[in-house]
Design a protein around this motif. Structure first.
Motif, PDB file in Angstrom:
ATOM      1  N   PHE A 191       0.838  -1.204   0.000  1.00  0.00           N
ATOM      2  CA  PHE A 191       0.000   0.000   0.000  1.00  0.00           C
ATOM      3  C   PHE A 191       0.876   1.259   0.000  1.00  0.00           C
ATOM      4  O   PHE A 191       0.624   2.201  -0.766  1.00  0.00           O
ATOM      5  N   PHE A 192       1.911   1.281   0.847  1.00  0.00           N
ATOM      6  CA  PHE A 192       2.791   2.453   0.918  1.00  0.00           C
ATOM      7  C   PHE A 192       3.598   2.621  -0.362  1.00  0.00           C
ATOM      8  O   PHE A 192       3.901   3.750  -0.768  1.00  0.00           O
ATOM      9  N   GLU A 193       3.971   1.513  -1.005  1.00  0.00           N
ATOM     10  CA  GLU A 193       4.680   1.614  -2.281  1.00  0.00           C
ATOM     11  C   GLU A 193       3.816   2.313  -3.317  1.00  0.00           C
ATOM     12  O   GLU A 193       4.291   3.129  -4.107  1.00  0.00           O
ATOM     13  N   ILE A 194       2.516   2.001  -3.314  1.00  0.00           N
ATOM     14  CA  ILE A 194       1.593   2.638  -4.256  1.00  0.00           C
ATOM     15  C   ILE A 194       1.380   4.100  -3.892  1.00  0.00           C
ATOM     16  O   ILE A 194       1.419   4.996  -4.749  1.00  0.00           O
ATOM     17  N   LEU A 195       1.192   4.352  -2.599  1.00  0.00           N
ATOM     18  CA  LEU A 195       0.883   5.708  -2.147  1.00  0.00           C
ATOM     19  C   LEU A 195       2.048   6.663  -2.347  1.00  0.00           C
ATOM     20  O   LEU A 195       1.860   7.839  -2.676  1.00  0.00           O
ATOM     21  N   GLN A 196       3.278   6.180  -2.165  1.00  0.00           N
ATOM     22  CA  GLN A 196       4.445   7.048  -2.316  1.00  0.00           C
ATOM     23  C   GLN A 196       4.647   7.500  -3.758  1.00  0.00           C
ATOM     24  O   GLN A 196       5.375   8.463  -4.004  1.00  0.00           O
ATOM     25  N   HIS A 197       4.034   6.797  -4.683  1.00  0.00           N
ATOM     26  CA  HIS A 197       4.097   7.216  -6.082  1.00  0.00           C
ATOM     27  C   HIS A 197       2.926   8.129  -6.448  1.00  0.00           C
ATOM     28  O   HIS A 197       2.713   8.453  -7.623  1.00  0.00           O
ATOM     29  N   GLY A 198       2.136   8.522  -5.424  1.00  0.00           N
ATOM     30  CA  GLY A 198       1.060   9.490  -5.640  1.00  0.00           C
ATOM     31  C   GLY A 198      -0.206   8.920  -6.234  1.00  0.00           C
ATOM     32  O   GLY A 198      -1.097   9.684  -6.631  1.00  0.00           O
ATOM     33  N   ARG A 199      -0.324   7.610  -6.281  1.00  0.00           N
ATOM     34  CA  ARG A 199      -1.500   6.989  -6.885  1.00  0.00           C
ATOM     35  C   ARG A 199      -2.567   6.750  -5.801  1.00  0.00           C
ATOM     36  O   ARG A 199      -2.753   5.637  -5.304  1.00  0.00           O
ATOM     37  N   THR A 200      -3.256   7.830  -5.431  1.00  0.00           N
ATOM     38  CA  THR A 200      -4.197   7.788  -4.310  1.00  0.00           C
ATOM     39  C   THR A 200      -5.365   6.848  -4.568  1.00  0.00           C
ATOM     40  O   THR A 200      -5.736   6.046  -3.702  1.00  0.00           O
ATOM     41  N   GLU A 201      -5.984   6.945  -5.743  1.00  0.00           N
ATOM     42  CA  GLU A 201      -7.148   6.103  -6.051  1.00  0.00           C
ATOM     43  C   GLU A 201      -6.770   4.628  -6.044  1.00  0.00           C
ATOM     44  O   GLU A 201      -7.512   3.771  -5.541  1.00  0.00           O
ATOM     45  N   GLU A 202      -5.603   4.320  -6.600  1.00  0.00           N
ATOM     46  CA  GLU A 202      -5.140   2.928  -6.624  1.00  0.00           C
ATOM     47  C   GLU A 202      -4.857   2.425  -5.212  1.00  0.00           C
ATOM     48  O   GLU A 202      -5.143   1.268  -4.882  1.00  0.00           O
ATOM     49  N   ALA A 203      -4.320   3.306  -4.357  1.00  0.00           N
ATOM     50  CA  ALA A 203      -4.031   2.931  -2.971  1.00  0.00           C
ATOM     51  C   ALA A 203      -5.324   2.647  -2.215  1.00  0.00           C
ATOM     52  O   ALA A 203      -5.424   1.683  -1.446  1.00  0.00           O
ATOM     53  N   HIS A 218      -7.903  -6.255  12.846  1.00  0.00           N
ATOM     54  CA  HIS A 218      -6.855  -5.223  12.741  1.00  0.00           C
ATOM     55  C   HIS A 218      -7.446  -3.900  12.265  1.00  0.00           C
ATOM     56  O   HIS A 218      -6.876  -3.223  11.408  1.00  0.00           O
ATOM     57  N   LEU A 219      -8.576  -3.503  12.843  1.00  0.00           N
ATOM     58  CA  LEU A 219      -9.229  -2.258  12.434  1.00  0.00           C
ATOM     59  C   LEU A 219      -8.349  -1.024  12.658  1.00  0.00           C
ATOM     60  O   LEU A 219      -8.293  -0.137  11.791  1.00  0.00           O
ATOM     61  N   PRO A 220      -7.610  -0.896  13.805  1.00  0.00           N
ATOM     62  CA  PRO A 220      -6.740   0.283  13.996  1.00  0.00           C
ATOM     63  C   PRO A 220      -5.693   0.432  12.889  1.00  0.00           C
ATOM     64  O   PRO A 220      -5.350   1.564  12.507  1.00  0.00           O
ATOM     65  N   VAL A 221      -5.184  -0.692  12.375  1.00  0.00           N
ATOM     66  CA  VAL A 221      -4.190  -0.623  11.295  1.00  0.00           C
ATOM     67  C   VAL A 221      -4.814  -0.017  10.048  1.00  0.00           C
ATOM     68  O   VAL A 221      -4.231   0.856   9.384  1.00  0.00           O
ATOM     69  N   ILE A 222      -6.020  -0.460   9.712  1.00  0.00           N
ATOM     70  CA  ILE A 222      -6.704   0.052   8.517  1.00  0.00           C
ATOM     71  C   ILE A 222      -7.033   1.533   8.690  1.00  0.00           C
ATOM     72  O   ILE A 222      -6.919   2.322   7.738  1.00  0.00           O
ATOM     73  N   GLN A 223      -7.395   1.929   9.902  1.00  0.00           N
ATOM     74  CA  GLN A 223      -7.702   3.340  10.154  1.00  0.00           C
ATOM     75  C   GLN A 223      -6.471   4.216   9.932  1.00  0.00           C
ATOM     76  O   GLN A 223      -6.570   5.322   9.379  1.00  0.00           O
ATOM     77  N   LYS A 224      -5.311   3.739  10.342  1.00  0.00           N
ATOM     78  CA  LYS A 224      -4.071   4.499  10.112  1.00  0.00           C
ATOM     79  C   LYS A 224      -3.769   4.612   8.628  1.00  0.00           C
ATOM     80  O   LYS A 224      -3.351   5.674   8.141  1.00  0.00           O
ATOM     81  N   LEU A 235       3.908  12.625   2.980  1.00  0.00           N
ATOM     82  CA  LEU A 235       3.951  11.500   3.919  1.00  0.00           C
ATOM     83  C   LEU A 235       5.144  11.584   4.850  1.00  0.00           C
ATOM     84  O   LEU A 235       5.065  11.217   6.027  1.00  0.00           O
ATOM     85  N   ASN A 236       6.281  12.069   4.323  1.00  0.00           N
ATOM     86  CA  ASN A 236       7.512  12.107   5.132  1.00  0.00           C
ATOM     87  C   ASN A 236       7.422  13.064   6.310  1.00  0.00           C
ATOM     88  O   ASN A 236       8.159  12.920   7.282  1.00  0.00           O
ATOM     89  N   SER A 237       6.525  14.033   6.247  1.00  0.00           N
ATOM     90  CA  SER A 237       6.358  14.979   7.342  1.00  0.00           C
ATOM     91  C   SER A 237       5.022  14.795   8.055  1.00  0.00           C
ATOM     92  O   SER A 237       4.610  15.656   8.839  1.00  0.00           O
ATOM     93  N   SER A 238       4.354  13.687   7.787  1.00  0.00           N
ATOM     94  CA  SER A 238       3.041  13.415   8.371  1.00  0.00           C
ATOM     95  C   SER A 238       3.190  12.671   9.693  1.00  0.00           C
ATOM     96  O   SER A 238       4.275  12.189  10.031  1.00  0.00           O
ATOM     97  N   PRO A 239       2.098  12.536  10.455  1.00  0.00           N
ATOM     98  CA  PRO A 239       2.145  11.761  11.705  1.00  0.00           C
ATOM     99  C   PRO A 239       2.419  10.280  11.478  1.00  0.00           C
ATOM    100  O   PRO A 239       2.678   9.548  12.427  1.00  0.00           O
ATOM    101  N   TYR A 240       2.344   9.858  10.201  1.00  0.00           N
ATOM    102  CA  TYR A 240       2.550   8.442   9.881  1.00  0.00           C
ATOM    103  C   TYR A 240       3.899   8.183   9.208  1.00  0.00           C
ATOM    104  O   TYR A 240       4.116   7.148   8.599  1.00  0.00           O
ATOM    105  N   SER A 241       4.815   9.145   9.320  1.00  0.00           N
ATOM    106  CA  SER A 241       6.112   9.017   8.643  1.00  0.00           C
ATOM    107  C   SER A 241       6.916   7.813   9.140  1.00  0.00           C
ATOM    108  O   SER A 241       7.704   7.232   8.394  1.00  0.00           O
ATOM    109  N   HIS A 242       6.688   7.423  10.418  1.00  0.00           N
ATOM    110  CA  HIS A 242       7.436   6.286  10.973  1.00  0.00           C
ATOM    111  C   HIS A 242       7.091   4.980  10.264  1.00  0.00           C
ATOM    112  O   HIS A 242       7.873   4.022  10.284  1.00  0.00           O
ATOM    113  N   LEU A 243       5.932   4.942   9.603  1.00  0.00           N
ATOM    114  CA  LEU A 243       5.532   3.729   8.885  1.00  0.00           C
ATOM    115  C   LEU A 243       6.318   3.550   7.591  1.00  0.00           C
ATOM    116  O   LEU A 243       6.255   2.489   6.965  1.00  0.00           O
TER     117      LEU A 243
END
Length: 382
Positions: A191-203, A218-224, A235-243
């Protein structure tokens, strides 16, 4: 073995080496300085003065005596090093054959262990050569397993998760039975590989298709992951950058190897590697035991149990064991650990000796003032 004396000797050698290096460097710099001064003098002087300058340089170099200084420091270092070598030879017996015990090995089993080790380490060419030399064709199935595993790992190194996800999907039930969520982790990385290429709809579509089935547990994981869609361009400066940390890839590869080995019925670590590593740790104790027993003209190789404990790291402790603090015997089915009323634990045979075979006779605990009766003791199960 005097570990402290060996350490002190090593420190002395190290100190001598540093002093020798410092003095040598100082001598070289002094010579270089004299030569540079002579060159500067020659360039500024007339031809008739050149010989005088060179003669002066020769006299200064003779006064410095560089060879004598270098030889002195090197000699001191060699003396310290020679003493250190003698100390090592005195404390470490190089003849490790004394610790060897005559055991009838099944050659077929040994060959399988060695060949399996090569395949496990990804040394397939060496493994094939070994199998051909010893005619162990039955090991080929293991090669197939490890070959598949290394192909998956090689793909992960290039950020290609296709083979890993395909393997996890095929082993979905086995992974669930093992309590592993590696399948979800693989989809999360994809999912992150797709998202980092800016393909939001595909992600988003990837979450709906591949990740939403894990929502019950694993609902909390999906929510993140859904939250990450908001920060698709930062993404690199977001609250989820550690992922996005590369450590997730390394940890997942490590976990994949563990789960792969469990599913195909192989141990995670190479049995040959573990055996050799454990042997290296236990070797000093075995050598010392062999020397002591030979001095007493006793044959230690015929013993069913070593008279001294061999301390190994926790990495080599694969099941719980108990050694009686009184008899120093390791607990067994015939001599199980017994919990006394005071909370201390002894082996059954030690308690029997303390009661003098009288189960109603109270005895004092060897480690506290409590009076204990054998009938009050309870067997412990590890």
């Amino acid at each position: 073995m005097e570990v402290n004396s060996i350490k002190d000797a090593f420190d002395r050698v190290s100190k001598k080496q540093k002093v020798s290096s410092s003095k040598s460097q100082e001598t070289i710099e002094q010579i270089n300085q004299e030569i540079q001064q002579a060159l500067s003098g020659i360039q500024a002087a007339t031809n008739s003065e050149h010989n005088l300058i060179l003669a002066g340089l020769k006299a200064k170099l003779k006064e410095i005596a560089p060879l004598g200084q270098l030889e002195t420091t090197q000699k001191e270092q060699n003396v310290a090093f020679s003493k250190y070598i003698k100390l090592l030879e005195k404390n470490f017996n190089p003849d490790i054959s004394k610790a060897y015990r005559n055991v009838d090995f099944d050659l077929h089993t040994v060959n399988q262990i060695v060949a399996s080790h090569f395949y496990r380490e990804g040394l397939f060419d060496i493994g094939d050569s070994f199998v051909n030399e010893c005619h162990e064709e039955s090991i080929v199935e293991r090669k197939t397993h490890f070959l598949e595993m290394y192909k998956i790992l090689e793909s992960m190194k290039t950020r290609d998760l296709g083979p890993a996800i395909k393997w996890a999907t095929a082993n979905h039930e086995n992974l669930q039975n093992n309590g592993s969520d590696i399948e979800l982790k693989l989809h999360r990385l994809q999912f992150f590989e797709i998202l980092q290429h800016g393909r939001t709809e595909e992600a988003l579509k990837y979450i709906q298709t591949h990740i939403s089935p894990f929502g019950d547990q694993h609902l909390p994981v999906i929510q993140k992951l859904m939250g990450c869609l908001v920060y698709v361009k930062k993404l690199n400066s977001s609250p989820y950058s550690h992922l996005l940390s590369p450590n997730h890839w390394a940890k997942l590869a490590h976990e994949l190897v563990q789960q792969f080995c469990i599913i195909v019925g192989e141990s995670y670590k190479s049995p040959l590697g573990v055996t050799i590593a454990a042997g290296l740790q236990g070797l000093p104790t075995l050598l010392k035991l062999a020397n002591v027993m030979s001095g007493k003209k006793q044959e230690w190789q015929s013993m069913k149990q070593l008279p001294v404990p061999v301390d190994l790291d926790k990495d080599f402790q694969f099941h719980s064991i108990f050694v009686c603090p009184v008899s120093r015997d390791q607990a067994s089915e015939n001599n199980p650990p017994m919990l006394m009323s005071c909370g201390h634990v002894l082996c059954k045979q030690s308690i029997t000796k303390l009661t003098k075979n009288n189960i109603t006779r109270p005895f004092k605990c060897p480690y506290c003032p409590t009076e204990v009766e054998m009938v009050q003791c309870k067997q412990l199960h590890f």
